[in-house]
Design a protein around this motif. Structure first.
Motif, PDB file in Angstrom:
ATOM      1  N   LEU A   5       0.834  -1.206   0.000  1.00  0.00           N
ATOM      2  CA  LEU A   5       0.000   0.000   0.000  1.00  0.00           C
ATOM      3  C   LEU A   5       0.869   1.256   0.000  1.00  0.00           C
ATOM      4  CD1 LEU A   5      -2.673  -1.151   2.603  1.00  0.00           C
ATOM      5  CD2 LEU A   5      -3.030  -0.856   0.150  1.00  0.00           C
ATOM      6  N   ASP A   6       1.954   1.212   0.763  1.00  0.00           N
ATOM      7  CA  ASP A   6       2.851   2.372   0.814  1.00  0.00           C
ATOM      8  C   ASP A   6       3.508   2.620  -0.538  1.00  0.00           C
ATOM      9  OD1 ASP A   6       4.186   4.426   2.502  1.00  0.00           O
ATOM     10  OD2 ASP A   6       5.995   3.315   1.931  1.00  0.00           O
ATOM     11  N   ALA A   7       3.840   1.560  -1.249  1.00  0.00           N
ATOM     12  CA  ALA A   7       4.447   1.713  -2.578  1.00  0.00           C
ATOM     13  C   ALA A   7       3.486   2.423  -3.532  1.00  0.00           C
ATOM     14  CB  ALA A   7       4.832   0.348  -3.133  1.00  0.00           C
ATOM     15  N   ILE A   8       2.198   2.123  -3.428  1.00  0.00           N
ATOM     16  CA  ILE A   8       1.200   2.802  -4.273  1.00  0.00           C
ATOM     17  C   ILE A   8       1.118   4.270  -3.892  1.00  0.00           C
ATOM     18  CG2 ILE A   8      -1.245   2.901  -4.891  1.00  0.00           C
ATOM     19  CD1 ILE A   8      -1.364  -0.126  -4.291  1.00  0.00           C
ATOM     20  N   ALA A   9       1.098   4.539  -2.592  1.00  0.00           N
ATOM     21  CA  ALA A   9       1.005   5.923  -2.120  1.00  0.00           C
ATOM     22  C   ALA A   9       2.205   6.746  -2.578  1.00  0.00           C
ATOM     23  CB  ALA A   9       0.892   5.946  -0.600  1.00  0.00           C
ATOM     24  N   VAL A  10       3.395   6.160  -2.540  1.00  0.00           N
ATOM     25  CA  VAL A  10       4.609   6.865  -2.967  1.00  0.00           C
ATOM     26  C   VAL A  10       4.587   7.101  -4.475  1.00  0.00           C
ATOM     27  CG1 VAL A  10       7.105   6.663  -3.209  1.00  0.00           C
ATOM     28  CG2 VAL A  10       6.007   6.045  -1.045  1.00  0.00           C
ATOM     29  N   LYS A  11       4.216   6.086  -5.237  1.00  0.00           N
ATOM     30  CA  LYS A  11       4.210   6.201  -6.696  1.00  0.00           C
ATOM     31  C   LYS A  11       3.287   7.318  -7.170  1.00  0.00           C
ATOM     32  CE  LYS A  11       3.303   3.595 -10.944  1.00  0.00           C
ATOM     33  NZ  LYS A  11       2.992   2.262 -11.533  1.00  0.00           N
ATOM     34  N   TYR A  12       2.136   7.466  -6.507  1.00  0.00           N
ATOM     35  CA  TYR A  12       1.156   8.455  -6.957  1.00  0.00           C
ATOM     36  C   TYR A  12       1.095   9.690  -6.059  1.00  0.00           C
ATOM     37  CZ  TYR A  12      -0.351   4.803 -10.135  1.00  0.00           C
ATOM     38  OH  TYR A  12      -0.377   3.850 -11.124  1.00  0.00           O
ATOM     39  N   SER A  13       2.111   9.848  -5.218  1.00  0.00           N
ATOM     40  CA  SER A  13       2.238  11.046  -4.367  1.00  0.00           C
ATOM     41  C   SER A  13       0.970  11.289  -3.544  1.00  0.00           C
ATOM     42  CB  SER A  13       2.553  12.279  -5.219  1.00  0.00           C
ATOM     43  OG  SER A  13       3.739  12.096  -5.957  1.00  0.00           O
ATOM     44  N   LEU A  14       0.661  10.333  -2.670  1.00  0.00           N
ATOM     45  CA  LEU A  14      -0.538  10.404  -1.834  1.00  0.00           C
ATOM     46  C   LEU A  14      -0.155  10.285  -0.360  1.00  0.00           C
ATOM     47  CD1 LEU A  14      -2.805   8.003  -3.947  1.00  0.00           C
ATOM     48  CD2 LEU A  14      -2.777  10.515  -4.007  1.00  0.00           C
ATOM     49  N   PRO A  15       0.560  11.292   0.185  1.00  0.00           N
ATOM     50  CA  PRO A  15       1.026  11.198   1.577  1.00  0.00           C
ATOM     51  C   PRO A  15      -0.111  11.161   2.604  1.00  0.00           C
ATOM     52  CG  PRO A  15       1.343  13.424   0.719  1.00  0.00           C
ATOM     53  CD  PRO A  15       0.967  12.565  -0.444  1.00  0.00           C
ATOM     54  N   ARG A  16      -1.291  11.627   2.225  1.00  0.00           N
ATOM     55  CA  ARG A  16      -2.401  11.654   3.187  1.00  0.00           C
ATOM     56  C   ARG A  16      -2.922  10.263   3.518  1.00  0.00           C
ATOM     57  NH1 ARG A  16      -6.765  15.225   0.564  1.00  0.00           N
ATOM     58  NH2 ARG A  16      -7.955  14.398   2.329  1.00  0.00           N
ATOM     59  N   THR A  17      -2.398   9.245   2.882  1.00  0.00           N
ATOM     60  CA  THR A  17      -2.811   7.871   3.198  1.00  0.00           C
ATOM     61  C   THR A  17      -1.958   7.254   4.301  1.00  0.00           C
ATOM     62  OG1 THR A  17      -1.324   6.952   1.514  1.00  0.00           O
ATOM     63  CG2 THR A  17      -3.583   7.496   0.825  1.00  0.00           C
ATOM     64  N   SER A  18      -0.961   7.964   4.781  1.00  0.00           N
ATOM     65  CA  SER A  18       0.029   7.361   5.681  1.00  0.00           C
ATOM     66  C   SER A  18      -0.583   6.848   6.983  1.00  0.00           C
ATOM     67  CB  SER A  18       1.142   8.365   5.986  1.00  0.00           C
ATOM     68  OG  SER A  18       0.606   9.538   6.581  1.00  0.00           O
ATOM     69  N   ASP A  19      -1.546   7.571   7.554  1.00  0.00           N
ATOM     70  CA  ASP A  19      -2.142   7.125   8.817  1.00  0.00           C
ATOM     71  C   ASP A  19      -2.863   5.791   8.647  1.00  0.00           C
ATOM     72  OD1 ASP A  19      -1.185   9.350  10.073  1.00  0.00           O
ATOM     73  OD2 ASP A  19      -3.093  10.425  10.118  1.00  0.00           O
ATOM     74  N   ALA A  20      -3.628   5.657   7.563  1.00  0.00           N
ATOM     75  CA  ALA A  20      -4.357   4.413   7.321  1.00  0.00           C
ATOM     76  C   ALA A  20      -3.393   3.257   7.089  1.00  0.00           C
ATOM     77  CB  ALA A  20      -5.290   4.581   6.121  1.00  0.00           C
ATOM     78  N   ILE A  21      -2.310   3.512   6.357  1.00  0.00           N
ATOM     79  CA  ILE A  21      -1.341   2.458   6.085  1.00  0.00           C
ATOM     80  C   ILE A  21      -0.593   2.068   7.360  1.00  0.00           C
ATOM     81  CG2 ILE A  21       0.764   1.875   4.816  1.00  0.00           C
ATOM     82  CD1 ILE A  21      -0.241   3.742   2.587  1.00  0.00           C
ATOM     83  N   GLU A  22      -0.242   3.046   8.163  1.00  0.00           N
ATOM     84  CA  GLU A  22       0.448   2.758   9.417  1.00  0.00           C
ATOM     85  C   GLU A  22      -0.420   1.915  10.335  1.00  0.00           C
ATOM     86  OE1 GLU A  22       2.916   2.368  12.550  1.00  0.00           O
ATOM     87  OE2 GLU A  22       3.422   3.018  10.514  1.00  0.00           O
ATOM     88  N   ARG A  23      -1.714   2.150  10.285  1.00  0.00           N
ATOM     89  CA  ARG A  23      -2.621   1.338  11.103  1.00  0.00           C
ATOM     90  C   ARG A  23      -2.586  -0.130  10.656  1.00  0.00           C
ATOM     91  NH1 ARG A  23      -8.155   2.999  13.654  1.00  0.00           N
ATOM     92  NH2 ARG A  23      -9.039   0.979  14.200  1.00  0.00           N
TER      93      ARG A  23
END
Length: 376
Positions: free
Chosen positions: A268-286
Motif C-alpha cells: 500500500l505504501d508503494a502505491i502511495a509513494v508512486k502516486y504522491s498520496l502522503p495523506r494515506t500514511s495514517d491508514a497504512i500505518e494502522r
C-alpha cells in the motif's frame, strides 16, 4: 467435540474476557437490516409482514441487535466501555450448499474502547483463541481494511460527488470496475424527471413511471431510494468530469493488492509513494501496526494470514478491519469464524453518542463440526 461442547468452549472464552451474556430480540423492524446490510446479505434476509402490516425481519446475525442494545444503553445516559457476548440463533437464507437457514453464532461485541490497532489485534486474537478452544486448525485467514479505499480516494483530491460515487461503488461487487471502465454517457432522457424531482416522493414516482414505460420489473435487493441516490451521484460525477486517468490507475493498483498480510502495508505504501498520496500514511500505518501486534500475539498465523484490499465490502455496516477464518471441508463463503470493526453503525444507531466505537467477532459451531469432517 460435540456441537454442545463447541458452543460451550467458544462461549466460555468470550465470557472469560469480561463480556456480559445477552440474547437480544429475534425480530427487528426490516428498515434496520435492509438499510445497513450489504446487497449480498439483503438477498438472504428472512422478511415477513406482521399482523399490523409492518415489515419485519428475523435477526440475520447478532451484531445488529446487540448494537441496538448498546445504542439503547447510550441513549439512557449510561456511558463508558461495554462488552456483550452471546450464543444465540440467527436466520439467513443459505449462502452455500449444506448451510442451514437457522444457525447458532457464538460471539462478542465490544463498545466504547479506543478505535486503534491494539483493540483490533486483541479482538482478532480472542476469536482465534476461541477457534483453538474448539479444537480445529484453521487453513487460512482472510483480512482486509475497509478504511483503506476511502483513504486513498480522499487523498486524490477529487470533487466530492466523484469521491462519494466511487466509495459507494466500492461496496458493490464489481461496482468500481464498472464505473471506471464505462464510457461517459449522459443520463437517459426518461430518467431526467427523476433527477429533477423536488421531493423524494416525486423522484420515486417518476422513477417507477420510467420503469413501467420501459416494461422493466423492479427486481433485486437495492431499494428505489438507493437506486435514485446512485443516479444522482452518477449525474453529478459526469458533470464534474468523470473519473480521471490517475484515479483509474490508483484504483487498479489497489485492486491488485492480494498478498501475505505481513506485506500489505509495504504494498500500500508503494502505491502511495508512486502516486504522491502522503495523506494515506495514517491508514497504512494502522495496517502495519495491527499486523505487527497480531504476529506478537499469534506468531503461528503469519503463514496463513492474507490481506486483500477489496475484502469484506459486501458488509455495509463494517467500516474498518475485517477478517474471516477458513477451515477444511468448507468453501471460502463459509468461514468458521469472523469479525470486524463497525464504528459507524453504532454512531448512527445512537445518534452520534460518545463511546460508539465497536468491534466484534464470532464462531459458527455448525461449520466447526463440518471442518472436523462431521455434520452439524
Amino acid at each position: 467435540m460435540t456441537y454442545a461442547a463447541i458452543v460451550k468452549a467458544a462461549r466460555s472464552r468470550f465470557e472469560a474476557s469480561g463480556a456480559e451474556p445477552v440474547n437480544p430480540a429475534y425480530i427487528l423492524p426490516s428498515d434496520i437490516p435492509l438499510e445497513l446490510s450489504g446487497e449480498a446479505v439483503r438477498a438472504r434476509l428472512c422478511v415477513f409482514t406482521d399482523h399490523r402490516g409492518n415489515e419485519m425481519v428475523m435477526r440475520p446475525d447478532l451484531t445488529l441487535p446487540v448494537a441496538g442494545l448498546e445504542a439503547e444503553r447510550l441513549a439512557s445516559g449510561t456511558n463508558g466501555p461495554k462488552a456483550y457476548c452471546y450464543a444465540a440463533e440467527a436466520f439467513r437464507l443459505p449462502a452455500a450448499s449444506g448451510d442451514p437457514m437457522e444457525f447458532t453464532q457464538v460471539g462478542f461485541e465490544r463498545f466504547g474502547r479506543d478505535s486503534d490497532p491494539v483493540e483490533d489485534a486483541e479482538a482478532f486474537a480472542l476469536v482465534h483463541e476461541a477457534v483453538r478452544d474448539c479444537d480445529v486448525l484453521p487453513e487460512a485467514i482472510a483480512t482486509g481494511d475497509l478504511a483503506i479505499f476511502p483513504a486513498f480516494i480522499d487523498a486524490l483530491g477529487l470533487p466530492r460527488v466523484t469521491a462519494d460515487l466511487l466509495k459507494r461503488a466500492f461496496r458493490q461487487e464489481g461496482g468500481v470496475r464498472a464505473l471506471v471502465e464505462a464510457s461517459p454517457a449522459p443520463i437517459e432522457a426518461d430518467l431526467v424527471p427523476t433527477l429533477e424531482a423536488a421531493t423524494p416522493e416525486e423522484a420515486e414516482t417518476a422513477f417507477r413511471a420510467a420503469l413501467a414505460e420501459r416494461g422493466i420489473p423492479l427486481i433485486g435487493t437495492r431499494s428505489v431510494p438507493e437506486i435514485i441516490s446512485g443516479l444522482r451521484a452518477r449525474a453529478a460525477a459526469l458533470a464534474a468530469g468523470g473519473v480521471p486517468e490517475k484515479v483509474r490507475e490508483v484504483i487498479g493498483a489497489l485492486a491488485a493488492v492480494n498478498c501475505e498480510a505481513a506485506e500489505a502495508a509495504d504494498q500500500l505504501d508503494a502505491i502511495a509513494v508512486k502516486y504522491s498520496l502522503p495523506r494515506t500514511s495514517d491508514a497504512i500505518e494502522r495496517v502495519a501496526r495491527r499486523m505487527e501486534l497480531i504476529r506478537e500475539l499469534l506468531p503461528e498465523v503469519k503463514a496463513i494470514c492474507r490481506f486483500r484490499s477489496g475484502f469484506g465490502r459486501r458488509f455495509t455496516y463494517y467500516d474498518g478491519f475485517l477478517f474471516e477464518t477458513l477451515g477444511p471441508n468448507l468453501s471460502e463463503r463459509q468461514p468458521i469464524a469472523s469479525g470486524g470493526r463497525y464504528d459507524g453503525l453504532v454512531s448512527g444507531l445512537s445518534n452520534g453518542e460518545a463511546n460508539a466505537t465497536a468491534i466484534g467477532g464470532m464462531v459458527r459451531p455448525d461449520r466447526v463440526l463440518r471442518a472436523k469432517g462431521r455434520g452439524a
